[in-house]
Scaffold this motif. Structure first.
Motif, PDB file in Angstrom:
ATOM      1  N   VAL A 140       0.840  -1.207   0.000  1.00  0.00           N
ATOM      2  CA  VAL A 140       0.000   0.000   0.000  1.00  0.00           C
ATOM      3  C   VAL A 140       0.871   1.252   0.000  1.00  0.00           C
ATOM      4  CG1 VAL A 140      -1.633   1.376   1.357  1.00  0.00           C
ATOM      5  CG2 VAL A 140      -2.024  -1.075   1.046  1.00  0.00           C
ATOM      6  N   ARG A 141       1.921   1.269   0.809  1.00  0.00           N
ATOM      7  CA  ARG A 141       2.803   2.449   0.859  1.00  0.00           C
ATOM      8  C   ARG A 141       3.507   2.672  -0.473  1.00  0.00           C
ATOM      9  NH1 ARG A 141       4.327   0.340   6.497  1.00  0.00           N
ATOM     10  NH2 ARG A 141       3.023   1.597   7.886  1.00  0.00           N
ATOM     11  N   ARG A 142       3.944   1.593  -1.104  1.00  0.00           N
ATOM     12  CA  ARG A 142       4.593   1.725  -2.422  1.00  0.00           C
ATOM     13  C   ARG A 142       3.600   2.244  -3.470  1.00  0.00           C
ATOM     14  NH1 ARG A 142       9.568  -0.706  -3.441  1.00  0.00           N
ATOM     15  NH2 ARG A 142      10.505  -1.708  -1.616  1.00  0.00           N
ATOM     16  N   MET A 143       2.359   1.748  -3.408  1.00  0.00           N
ATOM     17  CA  MET A 143       1.346   2.232  -4.347  1.00  0.00           C
ATOM     18  C   MET A 143       1.101   3.723  -4.148  1.00  0.00           C
ATOM     19  SD  MET A 143      -1.431  -0.931  -4.356  1.00  0.00           S
ATOM     20  CE  MET A 143      -2.498  -0.199  -5.610  1.00  0.00           C
ATOM     21  N   LYS A 144       1.011   4.153  -2.903  1.00  0.00           N
ATOM     22  CA  LYS A 144       0.785   5.575  -2.619  1.00  0.00           C
ATOM     23  C   LYS A 144       1.915   6.444  -3.158  1.00  0.00           C
ATOM     24  CE  LYS A 144      -2.080   5.183   1.559  1.00  0.00           C
ATOM     25  NZ  LYS A 144      -2.172   5.475   3.015  1.00  0.00           N
ATOM     26  N   ARG A 145       3.159   5.988  -2.947  1.00  0.00           N
ATOM     27  CA  ARG A 145       4.306   6.763  -3.442  1.00  0.00           C
ATOM     28  C   ARG A 145       4.302   6.831  -4.969  1.00  0.00           C
ATOM     29  NH1 ARG A 145       7.322   4.042   0.665  1.00  0.00           N
ATOM     30  NH2 ARG A 145       8.212   2.620  -0.886  1.00  0.00           N
ATOM     31  N   GLU A 146       4.016   5.715  -5.593  1.00  0.00           N
ATOM     32  CA  GLU A 146       4.020   5.687  -7.062  1.00  0.00           C
ATOM     33  C   GLU A 146       2.897   6.527  -7.643  1.00  0.00           C
ATOM     34  OE1 GLU A 146       2.951   2.263 -10.193  1.00  0.00           O
ATOM     35  OE2 GLU A 146       4.837   1.905  -9.129  1.00  0.00           O
ATOM     36  N   LEU A 147       1.720   6.488  -7.024  1.00  0.00           N
ATOM     37  CA  LEU A 147       0.557   7.188  -7.547  1.00  0.00           C
ATOM     38  C   LEU A 147       0.563   8.672  -7.179  1.00  0.00           C
ATOM     39  CD1 LEU A 147      -2.041   4.426  -6.620  1.00  0.00           C
ATOM     40  CD2 LEU A 147      -1.309   5.024  -8.944  1.00  0.00           C
ATOM     41  N   GLY A 148       1.258   9.008  -6.108  1.00  0.00           N
ATOM     42  CA  GLY A 148       1.314  10.398  -5.678  1.00  0.00           C
ATOM     43  C   GLY A 148       0.018  10.904  -5.078  1.00  0.00           C
ATOM     44  N   VAL A 149      -0.786   9.991  -4.533  1.00  0.00           N
ATOM     45  CA  VAL A 149      -2.053  10.374  -3.896  1.00  0.00           C
ATOM     46  C   VAL A 149      -2.157   9.658  -2.553  1.00  0.00           C
ATOM     47  CG1 VAL A 149      -3.270  10.814  -6.068  1.00  0.00           C
ATOM     48  CG2 VAL A 149      -3.283   8.504  -5.090  1.00  0.00           C
ATOM     49  N   ASN A 150      -3.162  10.057  -1.781  1.00  0.00           N
ATOM     50  CA  ASN A 150      -3.410   9.410  -0.491  1.00  0.00           C
ATOM     51  C   ASN A 150      -4.800   8.772  -0.531  1.00  0.00           C
ATOM     52  OD1 ASN A 150      -3.019   8.595   2.173  1.00  0.00           O
ATOM     53  ND2 ASN A 150      -3.922  10.476   2.988  1.00  0.00           N
ATOM     54  N   PRO A 151      -4.923   7.593  -1.138  1.00  0.00           N
ATOM     55  CA  PRO A 151      -6.241   6.996  -1.347  1.00  0.00           C
ATOM     56  C   PRO A 151      -6.837   6.392  -0.081  1.00  0.00           C
ATOM     57  CG  PRO A 151      -4.537   5.512  -2.116  1.00  0.00           C
ATOM     58  CD  PRO A 151      -3.839   6.758  -1.698  1.00  0.00           C
ATOM     59  N   THR A 152      -8.154   6.253  -0.084  1.00  0.00           N
ATOM     60  CA  THR A 152      -8.864   5.496   0.941  1.00  0.00           C
ATOM     61  C   THR A 152      -8.529   4.019   0.748  1.00  0.00           C
ATOM     62  OG1 THR A 152     -10.676   7.098   0.859  1.00  0.00           O
ATOM     63  CG2 THR A 152     -11.143   4.992   1.912  1.00  0.00           C
ATOM     64  N   VAL A 153      -8.231   3.306   1.833  1.00  0.00           N
ATOM     65  CA  VAL A 153      -7.851   1.889   1.733  1.00  0.00           C
ATOM     66  C   VAL A 153      -8.945   1.033   2.368  1.00  0.00           C
ATOM     67  CG1 VAL A 153      -6.114   0.141   2.274  1.00  0.00           C
ATOM     68  CG2 VAL A 153      -5.411   2.509   1.806  1.00  0.00           C
ATOM     69  N   ILE A 154      -9.547   0.186   1.556  1.00  0.00           N
ATOM     70  CA  ILE A 154     -10.683  -0.641   1.972  1.00  0.00           C
ATOM     71  C   ILE A 154     -10.298  -2.105   1.852  1.00  0.00           C
ATOM     72  CG2 ILE A 154     -13.103  -1.196   1.509  1.00  0.00           C
ATOM     73  CD1 ILE A 154     -12.347   1.729  -0.267  1.00  0.00           C
TER      74      ILE A 154
END
Length: 259
Positions: A205-219
């Protein structure tokens, strides 16, 4: 009443919605060898226990990642319920989700349904984690576009592989251990499985956030969602019935579109 069916590799989950509420849910083993009549008899027994009848069902929608089972199930719907079901994937039902993926046919129906369910319940952008036979991570952006994600071996697959390949290791219960450093083989295995998996989830999840450059809701959804979420630092919401709700939302959208 609307009958929703989600066919997974290991289990099939059935649900009944009435007035926008999930009122009954059943979980059965997925069996590709069942005939249409065997499916009907099994479902009838589940219905009878809740004092339901086939005639009360007004519509049916199905998602499946097991193609060989579909002919029997679709035929059963027509012959016993006298209804033609919507089939996610076959009928390309994705609304209100937009597919921003190079080859949409590669996406499992369950991942699409989860994404539709999530955008009805939470704010985008979002990461949806489904703890099934495989563990999947899916990303939906702020414009309700599905971009894809990650597929990893599920926790039970990992446990079974460890047991099968290491003959001296016992089968253990998957549970949060009292401490990280185990004082016995069983404690060490529980710690390794649980914290190893929790760390995998949080790390991805942290790697996805860094790559995407956003702070998504995690469900999180699926059988082990609640268990893993207890130790996770990134999972924000647990939605055990996400797939069934997603199916219901797609059904409602299609009925309105076809009016």
């Amino acid at each position: 009443m609307i009958f929703v069916i989600d066919i997974g590799n290991t289990n099939t989950v059935l649900g009944i919605f009435e007035e926008d509420k999930l009122i009954y849910e059943w979980r059965i083993q997925t069996d590709i060898h069942k005939t249409k009549d065997e499916f009907a008899m099994l479902i009838q027994s589940l219905f009878q226990f809740k004092k339901l009848s086939f005639s009360e069902v007004e519509g049916i929608i199905i998602s499946s990642v097991v193609p060989p089972i579909m002919r029997s199930l679709e035929t059963m719907c027509v012959e016993y319920f006298h209804l033609t079901p919507y089939v996610v994937g076959k009928d390309t039902l994705t609304a209100p989700l937009e597919i921003a993926y190079p080859n949409p046919k590669e996406i499992g129906a369950d991942r699409i349904v989860n994404a539709v369910g999530a955008i009805h319940l939470y704010d985008e952008p979002m990461i949806i984690i489904d703890f099934g036979t495989a563990t999947t991570f899916c990303y939906v952006d702020g414009q309700k576009r599905y971009h894809g994600g990650i597929i990893t071996p599920g926790i039970k697959i990992s446990m079974d592989a460890l047991y099968d390949k290491a003959s001296k290791l016992p089968k253990i219960e998957i549970a949060p251990p009292e401490k990280v450093v185990g004082s016995s083989t069983v404690e060490a295995m529980q710690s390794g499985v649980y914290y190893g998996y929790v760390s995998q989830i949080d790390g991805i999840v942290r790697r996805m956030k860094r790559e995407l450059g956003v702070n998504p809701t995690v469900i999180a959804t699926g059988g082990f969602a609640s268990l893993i979420a207890k130790g996770s630092e990134t999972i924000q919401h647990i939605e055990q019935h996400l797939t069934l709700k997603g199916l219901y939302y797609i059904y409602q959208h299609e009925e309105k579109r076809n009016m």
